[in-house]
Design a protein around this motif. Structure first.
Motif, short mmCIF file in Angstrom:
data_model
loop_
_atom_site.label_atom_id
_atom_site.label_comp_id
_atom_site.label_asym_id
_atom_site.label_seq_id
_atom_site.Cartn_x
_atom_site.Cartn_y
_atom_site.Cartn_z
N THR A 4 0.81 -1.22 0.00
CA THR A 4 0.00 0.00 0.00
C THR A 4 0.84 1.27 0.00
N GLN A 5 2.10 1.17 0.44
CA GLN A 5 2.90 2.39 0.58
C GLN A 5 4.38 2.07 0.45
N ILE A 6 5.09 2.90 -0.28
CA ILE A 6 6.56 2.83 -0.35
C ILE A 6 7.09 4.23 -0.10
N GLU A 7 7.87 4.38 0.95
CA GLU A 7 8.45 5.68 1.32
C GLU A 7 9.96 5.57 1.38
N VAL A 8 10.62 6.71 1.18
CA VAL A 8 12.08 6.75 1.28
C VAL A 8 12.49 7.88 2.22
N TYR A 9 13.61 7.67 2.90
CA TYR A 9 14.14 8.63 3.86
C TYR A 9 15.64 8.79 3.58
N ARG A 10 16.08 10.04 3.47
CA ARG A 10 17.51 10.28 3.31
C ARG A 10 18.20 10.24 4.68
N ALA A 11 19.39 9.69 4.70
CA ALA A 11 20.20 9.66 5.93
C ALA A 11 21.66 9.72 5.53
N GLN A 32 26.34 8.33 2.32
CA GLN A 32 24.96 8.74 2.06
C GLN A 32 24.09 7.52 1.84
N TYR A 33 22.95 7.51 2.51
CA TYR A 33 22.05 6.37 2.46
C TYR A 33 20.66 6.81 2.04
N LEU A 34 19.91 5.85 1.58
CA LEU A 34 18.48 6.01 1.39
C LEU A 34 17.82 4.81 2.07
N VAL A 35 16.93 5.10 3.02
CA VAL A 35 16.19 4.04 3.70
C VAL A 35 14.84 3.90 3.01
N VAL A 36 14.49 2.67 2.68
CA VAL A 36 13.22 2.37 2.02
C VAL A 36 12.29 1.70 3.04
N ARG A 37 11.06 2.17 3.09
CA ARG A 37 10.04 1.59 3.96
C ARG A 37 8.87 1.14 3.10
N ILE A 38 8.53 -0.14 3.16
CA ILE A 38 7.41 -0.70 2.39
C ILE A 38 6.37 -1.24 3.37
N GLN A 39 5.12 -0.85 3.18
CA GLN A 39 4.03 -1.28 4.07
C GLN A 39 2.97 -2.02 3.25
N ASP A 40 2.41 -3.07 3.86
CA ASP A 40 1.33 -3.78 3.18
C ASP A 40 -0.02 -3.41 3.79
N ASP A 41 -1.08 -4.00 3.27
CA ASP A 41 -2.42 -3.60 3.69
C ASP A 41 -2.81 -4.12 5.08
N SER A 42 -1.94 -4.93 5.70
CA SER A 42 -2.17 -5.33 7.09
C SER A 42 -1.43 -4.42 8.07
N GLY A 43 -0.66 -3.45 7.54
CA GLY A 43 0.07 -2.52 8.38
C GLY A 43 1.48 -2.95 8.73
N VAL A 44 1.93 -4.11 8.23
CA VAL A 44 3.29 -4.58 8.50
C VAL A 44 4.27 -3.86 7.57
N CYS A 45 5.45 -3.50 8.11
CA CYS A 45 6.45 -2.75 7.36
C CYS A 45 7.75 -3.53 7.24
N GLY A 46 8.42 -3.34 6.13
CA GLY A 46 9.77 -3.85 5.95
C GLY A 46 10.68 -2.71 5.53
N PHE A 47 11.99 -2.86 5.83
CA PHE A 47 12.94 -1.78 5.58
C PHE A 47 14.13 -2.26 4.77
N GLY A 48 14.67 -1.35 3.97
CA GLY A 48 15.87 -1.63 3.20
C GLY A 48 16.78 -0.43 3.18
N GLU A 49 18.03 -0.65 2.81
CA GLU A 49 19.05 0.41 2.80
C GLU A 49 19.79 0.42 1.48
N ALA A 50 19.90 1.59 0.89
CA ALA A 50 20.79 1.81 -0.25
C ALA A 50 21.98 2.62 0.23
N THR A 51 23.19 2.09 0.04
CA THR A 51 24.42 2.77 0.39
C THR A 51 25.00 3.33 -0.90
N LEU A 52 24.97 4.64 -1.08
CA LEU A 52 25.13 5.22 -2.41
C LEU A 52 26.45 5.99 -2.56
N ALA A 53 27.20 5.62 -3.59
CA ALA A 53 28.46 6.29 -3.90
C ALA A 53 28.59 6.34 -5.42
#
Length: 368
Positions: A4-11, A32-53
């Motif tokens: 239902t949702q995919i969000e990204v956060y800079r860190a 420099q990183y980008l954190v990815v947050r993915i949520q499903d329709d039950s409200g459960v979230c998973g996270f991922g990290e991009a380490t960018l150079a």
């Protein structure tokens, strides 16, 4: 069950100035990183990290953010997050290259799926093949000999038993640096060298006798990316194991390297390979060819390091004689996850708990 949702956060994290990597591939004063947050329709979230150079894979924080928000997310929202291979293929169809970006999304999908099943991520990868402690090697930048020796002493002081020294610049200066580290740590400490594709074949050939005399236990990416024939010629001149890193991003790269019989070890890790499942595929190819693998690094924070540990515990052909590079959190004085990676007796320890076992603080409030 749908996304239902995919969000990204800079860190970002500043590397400890006393340890900041200098290599033939460039300097690394800040990550420099980008954190990815993915949520499903039950409200459960998973996270991922991009380490960018950009100097490493051509990806940037801003570029990865745009790619996820405007290309990948619209295609993935509404899909079942458990169909990870299908979604990975869709990402490949929509976006060429960008392995660290895709790896972050895949990591979040795997974390989410594991959380839905209330199981550690390693279970989804086929379960554990070995214990939770993965032996490490520290990375010593291309510093002056005196500073390189001080960083080596730091590595010993935090319990590590192995390190690699960055070379690939002036041959005489490189050798002075390796000599200084060997004098500092003694004969029992394992030392590898990493040229980051900085030497010519001639320079690497000239270095081999000195490296052998110094007891170097691995020679990483001695010459330019993709020069498999040159690496094969170097390998024929020494018994020091040759590691290929920059030359092997994909399974196709691995098959080409093996066809040329030009390496003893392959450096793999989720970001570079475009995801954990792609890293596993390369490890399976290596296993079938009698080649072992090490886990490389782009100085991931704790989230990415956790993914690397789950991979290391689950994959075949993990090298036992050369340490691994799950070392990113050791270079920072700050942590961006609820639970930092634990280090003990020269090893990184697989986190406990479901999914990756760690969650990023930048997204934690919206994840509860």
């Amino acid at each position: 069950m749908n996304i239902t949702q995919i969000e990204v956060y800079r860190a970002s994290l500043v590397v400890n100035p006393k340890l900041a990597i200098v290599s033939a591939a460039g300097t690394h004063p800040e990550s420099q990183y980008l954190v990815v947050r993915i949520q499903d329709d039950s409200g459960v979230c998973g996270f991922g990290e991009a380490t960018l150079a950009p100097v490493w894979s051509g990806e940037s924080q801003g570029g990865a953010e745009v790619a996820i928000k405007h290309i990948l997310a619209p295609a993935l929202i509404g899909k079942d997050p458990r169909n990870i291979r299908s979604l990975a293929a869709e990402m490949d169809r929509l976006l060429i290259g960008n392995p660290f970006t895709k790896a972050a999304v895949e990591m979040a999908l795997l974390d989410l799926t594991a959380r839905l099943l209330s199981t550690p991520l390693v279970t989804l990868l086929g379960g554990k093949r070995r214990g939770d402690a993965i032996p490490l090697k520290f990375s010593i930048g291309a510093f002056s000999p005196a500073k390189a020796a001080r960083v080596a002493a730091h590595a010993v002081g935090i319990g590590l038993k192995s390190a690699k020294v960055k070379v690939g610049f002036d041959l005489a200066g490189d050798m002075e640096r390796v000599h200084a580290v060997r004098r500092e740590v003694g004969e029992q400490f394992h030392i590898a060298v990493d040229a980051n594709a900085g030497w010519t074949e001639s320079e690497a050939s000239q270095a081999i006798p000195a490296l052998e005399k110094l007891g170097v236990n691995a020679f990483e990416q001695p010459i330019r990316r993709g020069d498999f024939r040159g690496c094969a010629r170097l390998r024929a001149k020494t018994n020091i194991p040759i590691i290929l890193d920059e030359s092997i991003f994909t399974a196709q790269d691995a098959m080409e390297a093996l066809r040329h019989d030009c390496c003893d070890l392959i450096s793999l890790y989720p970001g570079k390979n475009g995801g954990i499942l792609r890293s596993l595929a390369i490890a399976e190819i290596a296993t079938a060819s009698g080649i072992e693998c090490i886990i490389g690094s782009n100085l991931e924070m704790d989230l990415g390091a956790s993914a690397m540990l789950h991979l290391a515990v689950a994959m075949p052909a993990l090298c036992k004689t050369v340490g691994h590079d799950i070392i990113g959190p050791l270079y920072y004085e700050q942590h961006l996850t609820d639970t930092p990676i634990h280090y003990r007796d020269g090893c990184a320890i697989l986190p406990e708990g479901i999914g990756l076992g760690v969650r990023p603080l930048c997204a934690i409030k919206t994840a509860i």
